[in-house]
Design an enzyme around this catalytic site. Structure first.
Site, mmCIF file in Angstrom:
data_model
loop_
_atom_site.group_PDB
_atom_site.id
_atom_site.type_symbol
_atom_site.label_atom_id
_atom_site.label_comp_id
_atom_site.label_asym_id
_atom_site.label_seq_id
_atom_site.Cartn_x
_atom_site.Cartn_y
_atom_site.Cartn_z
ATOM 1 N N GLU A 91 85.136 -70.218 89.405
ATOM 2 C CA GLU A 91 85.768 -70.894 90.543
ATOM 3 C C GLU A 91 84.683 -71.397 91.495
ATOM 4 O O GLU A 91 83.872 -70.621 91.998
ATOM 5 C CB GLU A 91 86.676 -69.905 91.279
ATOM 6 C CG GLU A 91 87.415 -70.553 92.424
ATOM 7 C CD GLU A 91 88.332 -69.585 93.142
ATOM 8 O OE1 GLU A 91 87.920 -68.457 93.408
ATOM 9 O OE2 GLU A 91 89.471 -69.995 93.430
ATOM 10 N N LYS A 135 93.829 -58.503 109.323
ATOM 11 C CA LYS A 135 92.412 -58.876 109.482
ATOM 12 C C LYS A 135 92.171 -60.310 109.028
ATOM 13 O O LYS A 135 92.375 -60.627 107.852
ATOM 14 C CB LYS A 135 91.495 -57.962 108.668
ATOM 15 C CG LYS A 135 90.020 -58.303 108.926
ATOM 16 C CD LYS A 135 89.076 -57.717 107.913
ATOM 17 C CE LYS A 135 88.468 -58.738 106.983
ATOM 18 N NZ LYS A 135 87.713 -59.826 107.592
ATOM 19 N N GLU A 166 96.535 -61.932 95.812
ATOM 20 C CA GLU A 166 96.537 -63.384 95.579
ATOM 21 C C GLU A 166 95.076 -63.776 95.455
ATOM 22 O O GLU A 166 94.376 -63.868 96.464
ATOM 23 C CB GLU A 166 97.177 -64.130 96.760
ATOM 24 C CG GLU A 166 98.598 -63.738 97.078
ATOM 25 C CD GLU A 166 99.596 -64.246 96.058
ATOM 26 O OE1 GLU A 166 99.196 -65.013 95.162
ATOM 27 O OE2 GLU A 166 100.761 -63.847 96.141
ATOM 28 N N CYS A 206 92.744 -72.139 96.626
ATOM 29 C CA CYS A 206 92.778 -71.255 95.456
ATOM 30 C C CYS A 206 93.462 -71.929 94.269
ATOM 31 O O CYS A 206 93.093 -71.720 93.129
ATOM 32 C CB CYS A 206 93.485 -69.965 95.795
ATOM 33 S SG CYS A 206 95.065 -70.238 96.567
HETATM 34 P P1 NDP Z 1 86.691 -62.820 99.902
HETATM 35 O O1 NDP Z 1 87.396 -62.132 98.825
HETATM 36 O O2 NDP Z 1 85.243 -62.651 100.027
HETATM 37 O O3 NDP Z 1 87.290 -62.386 101.322
HETATM 38 C C1 NDP Z 1 88.654 -62.356 101.597
HETATM 39 C C2 NDP Z 1 88.905 -61.387 102.743
HETATM 40 O O4 NDP Z 1 88.585 -60.061 102.342
HETATM 41 C C3 NDP Z 1 88.049 -61.657 103.964
HETATM 42 O O5 NDP Z 1 88.802 -61.357 105.122
HETATM 43 C C4 NDP Z 1 86.911 -60.667 103.788
HETATM 44 O O6 NDP Z 1 86.254 -60.338 104.980
HETATM 45 C C5 NDP Z 1 87.635 -59.481 103.228
HETATM 46 N N1 NDP Z 1 86.798 -58.555 102.475
HETATM 47 C C6 NDP Z 1 85.553 -58.748 101.966
HETATM 48 N N2 NDP Z 1 85.143 -57.637 101.317
HETATM 49 C C7 NDP Z 1 86.144 -56.731 101.400
HETATM 50 C C8 NDP Z 1 86.328 -55.409 100.901
HETATM 51 N N3 NDP Z 1 85.404 -54.793 100.167
HETATM 52 N N4 NDP Z 1 87.480 -54.784 101.155
HETATM 53 C C9 NDP Z 1 88.450 -55.399 101.851
HETATM 54 N N5 NDP Z 1 88.331 -56.639 102.364
HETATM 55 C C10 NDP Z 1 87.197 -57.306 102.129
HETATM 56 O O7 NDP Z 1 87.133 -64.308 99.770
HETATM 57 P P2 NDP Z 1 86.657 -65.540 100.643
HETATM 58 O O8 NDP Z 1 86.847 -65.228 102.049
HETATM 59 O O9 NDP Z 1 85.309 -65.941 100.233
HETATM 60 O O10 NDP Z 1 87.740 -66.635 100.193
HETATM 61 C C11 NDP Z 1 87.602 -67.364 99.082
HETATM 62 C C12 NDP Z 1 88.368 -66.740 97.925
HETATM 63 O O11 NDP Z 1 89.729 -66.511 98.245
HETATM 64 C C13 NDP Z 1 88.398 -67.679 96.741
HETATM 65 O O12 NDP Z 1 88.020 -66.997 95.578
HETATM 66 C C14 NDP Z 1 89.852 -68.118 96.638
HETATM 67 O O13 NDP Z 1 90.254 -68.429 95.370
HETATM 68 C C15 NDP Z 1 90.580 -66.967 97.193
HETATM 69 N N6 NDP Z 1 91.868 -67.399 97.731
HETATM 70 C C16 NDP Z 1 93.015 -67.123 97.021
HETATM 71 C C17 NDP Z 1 94.224 -67.557 97.471
HETATM 72 C C18 NDP Z 1 95.484 -67.237 96.720
HETATM 73 O O14 NDP Z 1 96.553 -67.352 97.284
HETATM 74 N N7 NDP Z 1 95.441 -66.838 95.472
HETATM 75 C C19 NDP Z 1 94.353 -68.327 98.714
HETATM 76 C C20 NDP Z 1 93.126 -68.554 99.367
HETATM 77 C C21 NDP Z 1 91.918 -68.090 98.887
HETATM 78 P P3 NDP Z 1 85.089 -61.300 105.583
HETATM 79 O O15 NDP Z 1 85.095 -62.578 104.832
HETATM 80 O O16 NDP Z 1 85.487 -61.454 106.984
HETATM 81 O O17 NDP Z 1 83.826 -60.556 105.391
#
Ligand code: NDP
Length: 790
Positions: A398, A191, A265, A299
């Site tokens: 963050e 996804k 992650e 991140c």
């Molecule tokens: P989110 O955690 O909001 O979303 C990440 C993914 O999870 C999206 O595809 C989202 O769907 C999906 N999602 C949202 N809610 C749920 C749920 N309840 N159950 C399962 N999946 C769900 O993060 P962001 O998209 O806002 O990305 C930013 C964050 O990601 C930052 O905090 C960043 O630090 C972290 N990040 C970490 C990395 C790492 O390697 N450690 C790398 C890159 C980012 P949708 O958005 O489509 O609604």
């Protein structure tokens, strides 16, 4: 006549636009409407949402919104595809991964432009970083598929894996997840983030183009509800998630007790340390790379600058001058450094942090070389925030945008303290010309990745991932591969005869089996001392109809004291591996010396012969881990940069272990030995059926030079004690291989408190199998990137 200097000072960048024609034509040829990709074919969506270019608000395409039904269909397809995909073997799969790498490379520019249109990131970065790194991942894992059977013997694929990614590196995150999963023989339900689905859709087409068997890669688009459906699906064996810590917690909770493997992650608040002897010009370029790469939506962005007090004025002056040269604007312009944030919501979030910091009295400096458009847009200038302290929201939370905070330190010790003063632990940068200083500081930083005199380097051969609330699991490297494999099941240990369960009683005195023996009151073993239990209760230990004795009924407070003692023994981690090995050998020697007593304690539960075998096996297990203590090393990678990466095996920290009822002595030793061999400290709950073996271990530990606090033993009700340990913020991992599904569910749900690692429910036999399975649990890999003349 103007001088060269005059001419240079009047020169500016002309526009250098990358054409979006091919990408737009691709979108148009698909009628700007996309469904899901399931079982090798396109499945129309019932509902759609818009994917918007954040740089100019243009609607790029309508993307299907999936739901639980679509996810179910994708999981069925992925399940059906598994046997044939695995039957292909490593070489067969390697050829497909190689074909995918070639196809990505062939369409590199289209992928780069699409990611730029969809996310707003600068073409310079999608072209030079995202896409080449994604390609490298597929090549690298084509190699792993080829080598897998020989390099990872005794392991097999997990099955169908669910993969959920955020929007900041749409194609790269896909590559990080899909390549290792497929190499290992898993099939995938993927996804993308709802803001950035386009390159995943193009990747699905690429799968068709290279003839990837139907059902091996499935794509379900949509919002968080799709992520929830993937997480909840019973047909999925593993969830690989990248995203926020908040959603990571929800996923941990939703998968608790399901038996799904999980890698998280998550977010970060990475420190960027500049010491007085650093090359400041290089450090400034590193900062640009660290916090203004990808608009700071990274991140592992170095979002907290920690600089030596005396160096700060010079560094900040240089930094401000450099900020004024950063070009923010049209992401498709090849001379743009920073494009647009992913959407207006993210812009408001970032701006909110900055405005609240300003309101709290912080100074905000913003500069760039270009003029941002008037009105509402998604561009955010490079931002420097000074006058903050450790408790400021902007220092602790963050921001996920181009915002850098600044704090100063006087000594390396203070620098390390500030650096670690966060709940996260993803990455860190250390800048110093002194190799001694840099390599002294690196191991003290709580981070999964440390860059010395460089920043934001990533490579498929080097594991990436965090500690603490930045999650667990690694992507890339051998350790990343293991996330998609499981040991081939080992045969269960023969269960001993069942006996009456222990039960708590009110008296705290030992009833000796031998009426002539002198009364001994068993105690707990905490901080290297035998201590009375807090509650003053004991539990009876029965073998059939014989009451063998009493052990203390440990409680929440005893656990608290034991964890405190374990924490105080952190120096064990820095003890040399050779010294730890010696202690383990010594433990084996002293256990052997008390062999008769342990056989006596175990015999009522099986037979004298079986008890003797168990003691012998426990001694051998101690020898096993004494042997491994100085041999389970990390690796040195040679990524394509001017340096090397040290993949170091670090202790996880305080590990709670709960021994099962089968083989009470061996089962306990099998968990304690690997943990302490790797430098961890242990709080152990012995078998509830025969906890007297633990009491008998106290003198063995005392005479074997095990430092106080390294091993702590708390007898009592495993269920209650496990709950306390699982919820404890200072416990970094919990092992309970013999846990029942319900026990797994409870402790995994409680583990969200500090996102501790759990290894539960694998079966008692798992603790007695290949020592490497336990050693993997006992370490976390820290990747330290060091410049090196190669
Ligand atoms: P989110 O955690 O909001 O979303 C990440 C993914 O999870 C999206 O595809 C989202 O769907 C999906 N999602 C949202 N809610 C749920 C749920 N309840 N159950 C399962 N999946 C769900 O993060 P962001 O998209 O806002 O990305 C930013 C964050 O990601 C930052 O905090 C960043 O630090 C972290 N990040 C970490 C990395 C790492 O390697 N450690 C790398 C890159 C980012 P949708 O958005 O489509 O609604």
């Amino acid at each position: 006549m103007p001088t060269l200097q005059d001419i240079l000072s009047t020169m500016d960048y002309g526009p250098s636009p990358e054409s979006a024609d091919v990408a737009q034509a691709w979108l148009s040829s698909r009628k700007r409407r996309f469904g899901h990709f399931i079982d090798g074919a396109w499945v129309a969506g019932a509902r759609h949402f818009d994917s918007v270019n954040p740089a100019n608000g243009e609607v790029l395409a309508a993307i299907a919104q999936g739901d639980a039904r679509v996810v179910d269909r994708a999981v069925l397809a992925a399940t059906a595809a598994l046997p044939a995909w695995q039957a292909l073997g490593g070489h067969g799969r390697a050829k497909f991964l190689y074909a995918l790498a070639r196809a990505l490379q062939k369409n590199a520019r289209l992928f780069a432009v699409l990611d730029t249109l969809d996310n707003g990131k600068a073409i310079r970065e999608t072209r030079d970083a995202d896409v080449p790194l994604a390609v490298r991942h597929f090549y690298h894992h084509a190699g792993w598929a080829q080598l897998l059977a020989r390099e990872m013997p005794g392991h097999e694929a997990l099955g169908v894996v669910g993969q959920i990614v955020p929007w900041n590196f749409p194609l790269l995150m896909l590559a990080w997840k899909v390549a290792p999963a497929l190499a290992c023989g898993n099939t995938v339900v993927f996804k993308p983030a709802e803001q950035t689905s386009l390159t995943a859709l193009l990747f699905a087409e690429t799968c068709q183009e290279v003839g990837l068997p139907a059902g091996v890669f499935n794509l379900v688009c949509g919002d968080g509800a799709v992520g929830q459906a993937i997480t909840a699906h019973e047909g999925i064996a593993k969830i690989a998630f990248t995203g926020s810590t908040e959603v990571g917690r929800l996923i941990r909770q939703a998968t608790a007790g399901s038996g799904k493997k999980l890698s998280l992650e998550l977010g970060g608040k990475s420190p960027y340390l500049v010491f007085a002897d650093a090359d400041l010009d290089a450090a400034v370029e590193g900062i640009v790379e660290s916090i203004w790469f990808n608009q700071g939506e990274v991140c592992c962005a170095g979002s907290r600058l920690l600089v030596h007090e005396g160096t700060a004025p010079t560094l900040l002056a240089k930094l401000k001058a450099r900020m004024a040269k950063i070009r923010v604007g049209d992401p498709l312009d090849k001379s743009t450094d920073m494009g647009a944030l992913v959407d207006r919501t993210q812009w408001q979030r970032v701006n909110g942090f900055v405005e609240r910091a300003r309101a709290e009295g912080a100074e905000v400096f913003q500069a760039c070389a270009t003029e941002l458009p008037a009105g509402e847009h998604c561009y955010f200038p490079p931002t420097l925030v000074t006058g903050v302290d450790t408790a400021s929201e902007i220092v602790q939370q963050e921001v996920f945008g181009p915002v850098l905070t600044v704090q100063t330190f006087r000594t390396p010790a203070e620098a390390v303290e500030l650096a670690n003063n966060t709940r996260f632990g993803l990455a860190a940068c250390v800048w110093s010309e002194s190799i001694t200083l840099a390599l002294d500081v690196a191991p003290r930083l709580k981070a999964g990745v440390v860059w010395v005199n460089t920043a934001n380097q990533l490579d498929a051969a080097c594991g990436f991932g965090g500690v603490r609330e930045s999650g667990y699991g690694r992507e890339g490297g051998r350790e990343g591969l293991r996330e998609y494999l499981k040991p081939i099941a080992v045969t269960a240990v023969k269960p001993a005869k069942t006996a009456k369960a222990s039960k708590p009683v009110v008296e705290a005195t030992l009833v000796p089996a031998d009426p002539n023996a002198i009364d001994r009151t068993a105690k707990l073993y905490i901080g290297g001392k035998q201590v009375r239990p807090d509650g003053g209760y004991s539990r009876e230990v029965w073998a059939g109809k014989t009451l063998l004795g009493l052990v203390p009924e440990g409680n929440r407070k005893d656990i608290r004291n034991a964890v405190e003692a374990a924490r105080a023994a952190a120096g064990w981690e820095r003890t040399s591996a050779h010294a730890r090995a010696q202690v383990l050998f010594y433990l084996a020697e002293n256990l052997q010396a008390q062999r008769a007593r342990f056989v006596e304690l175990l015999t009522p539960f099986s037979s004298a012969a079986a008890a003797a075998d168990e003691v012998q096996a426990a001694v051998e297990r101690l020898f096993d881990f004494a042997a491994w203590a100085d041999k389970y090393d990390g690796a040195v990678h040679q990524p394509p940069m001017h340096g090397v990466t040290l993949a170091l095996h670090e202790a996880v920290g305080n590990i709670a272990v709960i021994a099962g009822d089968e083989a009470p002595l061996l089962g306990l030793i099998a968990l304690i030995a690997p943990a302490i061999a790797m430098g961890n400290r242990v709080v152990a709950v012995p078998s509830s059926r025969q906890p007297l073996v633990a009491a008998e271990l106290y003198p063995v530990l005392e005479t074997s030079d095990v430092p106080g606090g390294v091993v702590n033993l708390v007898t009592g009700d495993p269920d209650a004690l496990a709950d306390t340990l699982a919820a404890h913020a200072e416990v970094d991992a919990l092992w309970w291989p013999a846990a029942t599904p319900e026990q797994c569910r409870k402790v995994e749900a409680l583990s969200v408190s500090n996102l501790k690692r759990t290894w539960v429910g694998a079966g008692a036999a798992a603790a007695l199998g290949d020592p490497r399975t336990l050693l993997e649990q006992a370490v976390q890999v820290k990747n330290v990137w060091v410049p090196y003349g190669v």
